[in-house]
Motif scaffolding. Structure first.
Motif, PDB file in Angstrom:
ATOM      1  N   MET A   1       0.848  -1.176   0.000  1.00  0.00           N
ATOM      2  CA  MET A   1       0.000   0.000   0.000  1.00  0.00           C
ATOM      3  C   MET A   1       0.899   1.247   0.000  1.00  0.00           C
ATOM      4  SD  MET A   1      -3.431   0.577   0.190  1.00  0.00           S
ATOM      5  CE  MET A   1      -4.399  -0.618   1.057  1.00  0.00           C
ATOM      6  N   THR A   2       0.629   2.150  -0.930  1.00  0.00           N
ATOM      7  CA  THR A   2       1.399   3.388  -0.995  1.00  0.00           C
ATOM      8  C   THR A   2       0.591   4.540  -0.418  1.00  0.00           C
ATOM      9  OG1 THR A   2       0.588   4.010  -3.178  1.00  0.00           O
ATOM     10  CG2 THR A   2       2.513   2.561  -3.114  1.00  0.00           C
ATOM     11  N   PHE A   3       1.252   5.659  -0.246  1.00  0.00           N
ATOM     12  CA  PHE A   3       0.603   6.836   0.313  1.00  0.00           C
ATOM     13  C   PHE A   3      -0.604   7.246  -0.523  1.00  0.00           C
ATOM     14  CE2 PHE A   3       0.220  11.490   0.840  1.00  0.00           C
ATOM     15  CZ  PHE A   3       0.004  11.544   2.203  1.00  0.00           C
ATOM     16  N   LYS A   4      -0.489   7.148  -1.822  1.00  0.00           N
ATOM     17  CA  LYS A   4      -1.592   7.586  -2.687  1.00  0.00           C
ATOM     18  C   LYS A   4      -2.756   6.607  -2.717  1.00  0.00           C
ATOM     19  CE  LYS A   4       0.037   5.716  -7.024  1.00  0.00           C
ATOM     20  NZ  LYS A   4       0.234   5.924  -8.424  1.00  0.00           N
ATOM     21  N   ASP A   5      -2.569   5.390  -2.202  1.00  0.00           N
ATOM     22  CA  ASP A   5      -3.627   4.373  -2.214  1.00  0.00           C
ATOM     23  C   ASP A   5      -4.496   4.375  -0.954  1.00  0.00           C
ATOM     24  OD1 ASP A   5      -2.824   3.348  -4.711  1.00  0.00           O
ATOM     25  OD2 ASP A   5      -1.268   2.154  -3.747  1.00  0.00           O
ATOM     26  N   GLU A   6      -4.127   5.120   0.055  1.00  0.00           N
ATOM     27  CA  GLU A   6      -4.860   5.162   1.325  1.00  0.00           C
ATOM     28  C   GLU A   6      -5.414   6.567   1.535  1.00  0.00           C
ATOM     29  OE1 GLU A   6      -6.545   3.432   4.439  1.00  0.00           O
ATOM     30  OE2 GLU A   6      -5.030   2.310   3.345  1.00  0.00           O
ATOM     31  N   LYS A   7      -6.504   6.682   2.272  1.00  0.00           N
ATOM     32  CA  LYS A   7      -7.135   7.986   2.552  1.00  0.00           C
ATOM     33  C   LYS A   7      -6.539   8.563   3.831  1.00  0.00           C
ATOM     34  CE  LYS A   7     -11.225   5.984   0.633  1.00  0.00           C
ATOM     35  NZ  LYS A   7     -12.346   5.180   1.044  1.00  0.00           N
ATOM     36  N   TYR A   8      -5.452   9.310   3.696  1.00  0.00           N
ATOM     37  CA  TYR A   8      -4.756   9.902   4.840  1.00  0.00           C
ATOM     38  C   TYR A   8      -5.272  11.313   5.099  1.00  0.00           C
ATOM     39  CZ  TYR A   8      -1.347   6.134   4.847  1.00  0.00           C
ATOM     40  OH  TYR A   8      -0.741   4.912   4.932  1.00  0.00           O
ATOM     41  N   LEU A   9      -5.791  11.536   6.308  1.00  0.00           N
ATOM     42  CA  LEU A   9      -6.358  12.836   6.642  1.00  0.00           C
ATOM     43  C   LEU A   9      -6.145  13.139   8.113  1.00  0.00           C
ATOM     44  CD1 LEU A   9      -8.282  15.006   5.180  1.00  0.00           C
ATOM     45  CD2 LEU A   9     -10.031  14.045   6.658  1.00  0.00           C
ATOM     46  N   HIS A  10      -5.732  14.370   8.389  1.00  0.00           N
ATOM     47  CA  HIS A  10      -5.653  14.888   9.757  1.00  0.00           C
ATOM     48  C   HIS A  10      -6.623  16.057   9.865  1.00  0.00           C
ATOM     49  CE1 HIS A  10      -1.306  13.436  10.817  1.00  0.00           C
ATOM     50  NE2 HIS A  10      -2.119  12.448  10.501  1.00  0.00           N
ATOM     51  N   ILE A  11      -7.361  16.084  10.959  1.00  0.00           N
ATOM     52  CA  ILE A  11      -8.262  17.199  11.259  1.00  0.00           C
ATOM     53  C   ILE A  11      -7.802  17.781  12.595  1.00  0.00           C
ATOM     54  CG2 ILE A  11     -10.629  17.904  11.716  1.00  0.00           C
ATOM     55  CD1 ILE A  11     -11.502  15.396  10.081  1.00  0.00           C
ATOM     56  N   TYR A  12      -7.342  19.015  12.556  1.00  0.00           N
ATOM     57  CA  TYR A  12      -6.831  19.677  13.761  1.00  0.00           C
ATOM     58  C   TYR A  12      -7.838  20.715  14.230  1.00  0.00           C
ATOM     59  CZ  TYR A  12      -2.401  17.666  12.226  1.00  0.00           C
ATOM     60  OH  TYR A  12      -1.416  16.806  11.821  1.00  0.00           O
ATOM     61  N   ALA A  13      -8.330  20.553  15.436  1.00  0.00           N
ATOM     62  CA  ALA A  13      -9.297  21.494  16.004  1.00  0.00           C
ATOM     63  C   ALA A  13      -8.584  22.762  16.469  1.00  0.00           C
ATOM     64  CB  ALA A  13     -10.019  20.843  17.181  1.00  0.00           C
ATOM     65  N   GLN A  14      -9.376  23.780  16.723  1.00  0.00           N
ATOM     66  CA  GLN A  14      -8.852  25.023  17.271  1.00  0.00           C
ATOM     67  C   GLN A  14      -8.376  24.784  18.702  1.00  0.00           C
ATOM     68  OE1 GLN A  14     -12.854  26.637  16.102  1.00  0.00           O
ATOM     69  NE2 GLN A  14     -11.683  28.526  16.264  1.00  0.00           N
ATOM     70  N   HIS A  15      -7.280  25.404  19.069  1.00  0.00           N
ATOM     71  CA  HIS A  15      -6.821  25.300  20.460  1.00  0.00           C
ATOM     72  C   HIS A  15      -7.616  26.236  21.357  1.00  0.00           C
ATOM     73  CE1 HIS A  15      -3.259  22.681  20.380  1.00  0.00           C
ATOM     74  NE2 HIS A  15      -3.290  22.988  19.104  1.00  0.00           N
ATOM     75  N   PHE A  16      -7.999  27.383  20.833  1.00  0.00           N
ATOM     76  CA  PHE A  16      -8.694  28.394  21.613  1.00  0.00           C
ATOM     77  C   PHE A  16      -9.458  29.300  20.650  1.00  0.00           C
ATOM     78  CE2 PHE A  16      -4.166  29.234  21.134  1.00  0.00           C
ATOM     79  CZ  PHE A  16      -4.178  30.358  20.320  1.00  0.00           C
ATOM     80  N   PRO A  17     -10.326  30.178  21.151  1.00  0.00           N
ATOM     81  CA  PRO A  17     -11.093  31.054  20.269  1.00  0.00           C
ATOM     82  C   PRO A  17     -10.192  31.838  19.308  1.00  0.00           C
ATOM     83  CG  PRO A  17     -11.884  31.259  22.511  1.00  0.00           C
ATOM     84  CD  PRO A  17     -10.649  30.411  22.569  1.00  0.00           C
ATOM     85  N   HIS A  18     -10.627  31.970  18.100  1.00  0.00           N
ATOM     86  CA  HIS A  18      -9.962  32.710  17.025  1.00  0.00           C
ATOM     87  C   HIS A  18      -8.723  32.006  16.486  1.00  0.00           C
ATOM     88  CE1 HIS A  18     -12.696  35.983  17.819  1.00  0.00           C
ATOM     89  NE2 HIS A  18     -12.334  35.965  19.094  1.00  0.00           N
ATOM     90  N   ASP A  19      -8.399  30.839  17.001  1.00  0.00           N
ATOM     91  CA  ASP A  19      -7.291  30.048  16.470  1.00  0.00           C
ATOM     92  C   ASP A  19      -7.775  29.365  15.191  1.00  0.00           C
ATOM     93  OD1 ASP A  19      -4.741  28.967  16.418  1.00  0.00           O
ATOM     94  OD2 ASP A  19      -5.250  27.270  17.696  1.00  0.00           O
ATOM     95  N   GLY A  20      -6.867  28.993  14.325  1.00  0.00           N
ATOM     96  CA  GLY A  20      -7.244  28.339  13.088  1.00  0.00           C
ATOM     97  C   GLY A  20      -7.506  26.855  13.269  1.00  0.00           C
ATOM     98  N   ALA A  21      -8.448  26.344  12.513  1.00  0.00           N
ATOM     99  CA  ALA A  21      -8.681  24.908  12.400  1.00  0.00           C
ATOM    100  C   ALA A  21      -8.057  24.487  11.076  1.00  0.00           C
ATOM    101  CB  ALA A  21     -10.166  24.598  12.417  1.00  0.00           C
ATOM    102  N   VAL A  22      -7.517  23.265  11.022  1.00  0.00           N
ATOM    103  CA  VAL A  22      -6.786  22.831   9.834  1.00  0.00           C
ATOM    104  C   VAL A  22      -7.221  21.427   9.437  1.00  0.00           C
ATOM    105  CG1 VAL A  22      -4.497  22.336   8.884  1.00  0.00           C
ATOM    106  CG2 VAL A  22      -4.780  24.219  10.500  1.00  0.00           C
ATOM    107  N   ILE A  23      -7.457  21.233   8.153  1.00  0.00           N
ATOM    108  CA  ILE A  23      -7.684  19.911   7.578  1.00  0.00           C
ATOM    109  C   ILE A  23      -6.604  19.704   6.537  1.00  0.00           C
ATOM    110  CG2 ILE A  23      -9.237  18.478   6.207  1.00  0.00           C
ATOM    111  CD1 ILE A  23     -11.568  20.106   7.393  1.00  0.00           C
TER     112      ILE A  23
END
Length: 113
Positions: A1-23
């Motif tokens: 299995m290679t990197f392109k064959d798997e669904k790799y995803l990270h979802i980063y929540a906000q640490h505090f108000p007005h902080d950025g969320a990242v996918i």
């Protein structure tokens, strides 16, 4: 299995108000997330199995809140991951005092089915 064959995803929540969320993910995972969002727009909710970079899989759940469900949305606990004290007492909850006794855990979204 290679990197392109798997669904790799990270979802980063906000640490505090007005902080950025990242996918961040590879193309396969981002396309799967888009399909999940499209499904939630049609059916109210959706879930997809994805994988973190350590190889551990997890379910991502997407819920659509109806326009007339503002109180439900405002009753949910805040999504910030930084704790404001030793125990998560939800000391930072901007929508307190509503009828349904917020903050509510996100688990109430499953009860809406």
């Amino acid at each position: 299995m290679t990197f392109k064959d798997e669904k790799y995803l990270h979802i980063y929540a906000q640490h505090f108000p007005h902080d950025g969320a990242v996918i961040v993910g590879n193309k396969l995972a981002l396309l799967e997330l888009r399909r999940a969002i499209d499904e939630a727009l049609k059916k109210r909710e959706s879930e997809r199995y994805l994988t973190a970079s350590d190889g551990e899989g997890y379910e991502a759940y997407i819920f659509r809140i109806e326009d007339d469900e503002r109180e439900l949305f405002e009753s949910l606990e805040m999504p910030y991951i930084t704790q404001y004290c030793d125990v998560n007492s939800h000391i930072y909850f901007v929508n307190g005092g509503k009828e349904n006794k917020p903050p509510n855990p996100i688990g109430i979204l499953w009860e809406k089915e």
